[in-house]
Design a protein around this motif. Structure first.
Motif, PDB file in Angstrom:
ATOM      1  N   GLU A 295       0.872  -1.183   0.000  1.00 55.06           N
ATOM      2  CA  GLU A 295       0.000   0.000   0.000  1.00 55.06           C
ATOM      3  C   GLU A 295       0.898   1.218   0.000  1.00 55.06           C
ATOM      4  OE1 GLU A 295      -2.268   3.141   0.183  1.00 55.06           O
ATOM      5  OE2 GLU A 295      -1.223   2.816   2.091  1.00 55.06           O
ATOM      6  N   THR A 296       0.665   2.127  -0.932  1.00 58.44           N
ATOM      7  CA  THR A 296       1.616   3.211  -1.175  1.00 58.44           C
ATOM      8  C   THR A 296       1.379   4.455  -0.346  1.00 58.44           C
ATOM      9  OG1 THR A 296       2.092   2.448  -3.417  1.00 58.44           O
ATOM     10  CG2 THR A 296       2.494   4.783  -2.958  1.00 58.44           C
ATOM     11  N   GLN A 346      -4.369   2.616  -1.746  1.00 54.34           N
ATOM     12  CA  GLN A 346      -5.698   2.215  -1.284  1.00 54.34           C
ATOM     13  C   GLN A 346      -6.682   3.343  -1.551  1.00 54.34           C
ATOM     14  OE1 GLN A 346      -6.134   1.594   2.935  1.00 54.34           O
ATOM     15  NE2 GLN A 346      -8.211   0.788   2.748  1.00 54.34           N
ATOM     16  N   PRO A 347      -7.861   3.050  -2.108  1.00 58.66           N
ATOM     17  CA  PRO A 347      -8.846   4.104  -2.380  1.00 58.66           C
ATOM     18  C   PRO A 347      -9.302   4.813  -1.108  1.00 58.66           C
ATOM     19  CG  PRO A 347      -9.401   2.076  -3.543  1.00 58.66           C
ATOM     20  CD  PRO A 347      -8.295   1.731  -2.595  1.00 58.66           C
ATOM     21  N   ILE A 348     -10.041   5.895  -1.292  1.00 60.06           N
ATOM     22  CA  ILE A 348     -10.593   6.644  -0.162  1.00 60.06           C
ATOM     23  C   ILE A 348     -11.348   5.694   0.763  1.00 60.06           C
ATOM     24  CG2 ILE A 348     -12.343   8.354   0.466  1.00 60.06           C
ATOM     25  CD1 ILE A 348     -11.522   9.955  -1.994  1.00 60.06           C
ATOM     26  N   VAL A 357      -9.011  -5.144  -3.401  1.00 58.84           N
ATOM     27  CA  VAL A 357      -7.901  -5.250  -4.340  1.00 58.84           C
ATOM     28  C   VAL A 357      -7.238  -3.888  -4.519  1.00 58.84           C
ATOM     29  CG1 VAL A 357      -7.230  -5.790  -6.707  1.00 58.84           C
ATOM     30  CG2 VAL A 357      -8.976  -7.174  -5.549  1.00 58.84           C
ATOM     31  N   VAL A 358      -5.951  -3.836  -4.257  1.00 55.54           N
ATOM     32  CA  VAL A 358      -5.150  -2.621  -4.457  1.00 55.54           C
ATOM     33  C   VAL A 358      -3.974  -3.028  -5.334  1.00 55.54           C
ATOM     34  CG1 VAL A 358      -3.768  -0.828  -3.359  1.00 55.54           C
ATOM     35  CG2 VAL A 358      -5.848  -1.644  -2.236  1.00 55.54           C
ATOM     36  N   PHE A 366      -4.304  12.010  -3.390  1.00 52.55           N
ATOM     37  CA  PHE A 366      -3.607  12.083  -2.107  1.00 52.55           C
ATOM     38  C   PHE A 366      -2.393  11.165  -2.084  1.00 52.55           C
ATOM     39  CE2 PHE A 366      -7.179   9.145  -1.803  1.00 52.55           C
ATOM     40  CZ  PHE A 366      -6.569   7.981  -1.351  1.00 52.55           C
ATOM     41  N   GLY A 367      -2.456  10.027  -2.807  1.00 53.85           N
ATOM     42  CA  GLY A 367      -1.308   9.135  -2.889  1.00 53.85           C
ATOM     43  C   GLY A 367      -0.156   9.762  -3.652  1.00 53.85           C
TER      44      GLY A 367
END
Length: 385
Positions: A295-296, A346-348, A357-358, A366-367
């Protein structure tokens, strides 16, 4: 060629592992030189140009767009690329230098909401960070007029429970120190501590030094799939990065500085322990199997926060640099895609979700902002190495 150079940049940083942390088979790698600053500038430029090319500045001033802008401004600070400053200014002008737009103070709210009356909700206040940074470049009063109006109204109330979720500590704590810096009004520092104390009372876990996302996730009321404490990676990323920003702007003799520093250092130590061997952090920090895989956004915020501590002498380089090397390797060779997309974001949301799923195509504003913060802090590290 850009992608290849970024790969070599990550490899070079990884190979520069201190001798004490390497096996006999890799000792020779310690002689590899660190990359040059221009290599990091090329990475920042690739990522930010790619994002801005397909995302116009004329979007709302809510937290996700504003979090990107904090990274964009960090990129501007190290590249001095006027295009990045202009992009931020176009965004600010589009939003009239405001967050939520209601002018009816009697209707202002501060719990969760995306409508114009949630003026006191921190997700609508993070934009003030960029407005203040732009004000410092060109001190026109209207640039921070709304920020001062909102925050000074907020401070005039008898409430101290404005920061009830971990994200809010990144969204608003730096607004308080930045506004103190331009106004010298000591109330900003007084209320900063009052609000931070409340946040700690409901989210901070004394046993681990980590922060729950909000009171809904406190153990044992909430548990990970394996019955453990469930600390959300991006949530603690918001906190570590927010504390780094506060410490950066806080005067050396400010009241309670020692408390902020202590919380920051304890959190950094806990985060260091939770890193995966591949360099990233999983979405549930202490239970990797809850939502496994890279996860970034959390990883990038940690990289920024830890690098800031190394750069400012409040984290021991020998202890923390290997952690940063591994996370930087992940960011530049796994998260970064060949076209400049920052993947595995990861989405909001507000928690680690089993089965979500990421992947490499999972990206978000934001990422990208978090990635730019980390890369800009790496640039600063290289200034002395």
């Amino acid at each position: 060629m850009i992608r290849l150079s970024m790969y070599l940049l990550g490899v070079a940083l990884l190979l520069e592992l201190p001798t004490a942390c390497t096996s006999s088979k890799t000792v020779v790698a310690t002689q590899v030189s660190l990359p040059k600053q221009q290599d990091v500038l090329a990475l920042i430029t690739q990522v930010n140009d790619h994002w801005q090319a397909s995302h116009p500045a004329q979007v709302r001033s809510f937290w996700d767009e504003a979090a990107y802008q904090t990274g964009n401004m960090a990129a501007y600070e190290v590249t001095k690329n006027e295009k990045y400053r202009q992009y931020a200014e176009d965004w600010a002008v589009h939003n009239q230098w405001k967050g939520a737009t209601s002018d009816d103070k009697a209707a202002w709210k501060y719990k969760y909401g995306e409508t114009p009356d949630y003026v006191l909700f921190g997700d609508w206040q993070i934009c003030f960070q960029t407005y203040i940074d732009l004000y410092k470049l060109k001190p026109e009063p209207q640039r921070i007029a709304r920020a001062r109006e909102v925050m000074e109204y907020e401070m005039s109330t008898d409430r101290n429970d404005y920061w009830w979720w971990a994200d809010g500590l990144y969204m608003v704590m730096p607004v308080m120190t930045k506004l103190y810096g331009v106004t010298k009004n000591p109330q900003y520092l007084t209320k900063l501590h009052d609000y931070f104390a409340y946040a700690n009372s409901i989210m901070h876990d004394p046993e681990t030094g980590l922060y729950y996302r909000d009171s809904k996730y406190v153990y044992p009321q909430h548990k990970s799939v394996n019955g453990q404490k469930d600390f959300w990676a991006r949530g603690d990323g918001w906190v570590l990065a927010g504390l780094a920003k506060v410490l950066h702007d806080l005067p050396a003799d400010a009241p309670h500085r020692g408390e902020y520093l202590s919380k920051y250092q304890r959190l950094a130590a806990a985060i260091k322990k939770a890193q995966q061997p591949e360099g990233y952090w999983t979405r549930s920090l202490l239970d990797p199997q809850h939502a496994p895989g890279p996860e970034t956004s959390g990883t990038a915020f940690y990289t920024f926060g830890l690098l800031w501590g190394i750069n400012h002498g409040v984290l021991d380089k020998k202890e923390y640099w290997p952690t940063v090397q591994k996370s930087w390797q992940y960011l530049t060779t796994t998260a970064l895609q060949p076209d400049g997309t920052v993947g595995y974001v990861q989405p909001i949301g507000e928690k680690a979700i089993p089965g979500q799923v990421v992947g490499k195509n999972s990206t978000a504003n934001f990422g990208v902002g978090a990635f730019l913060l980390a890369a800009s802090e790496m640039y600063r590290y290289l200034a002395d190495h």
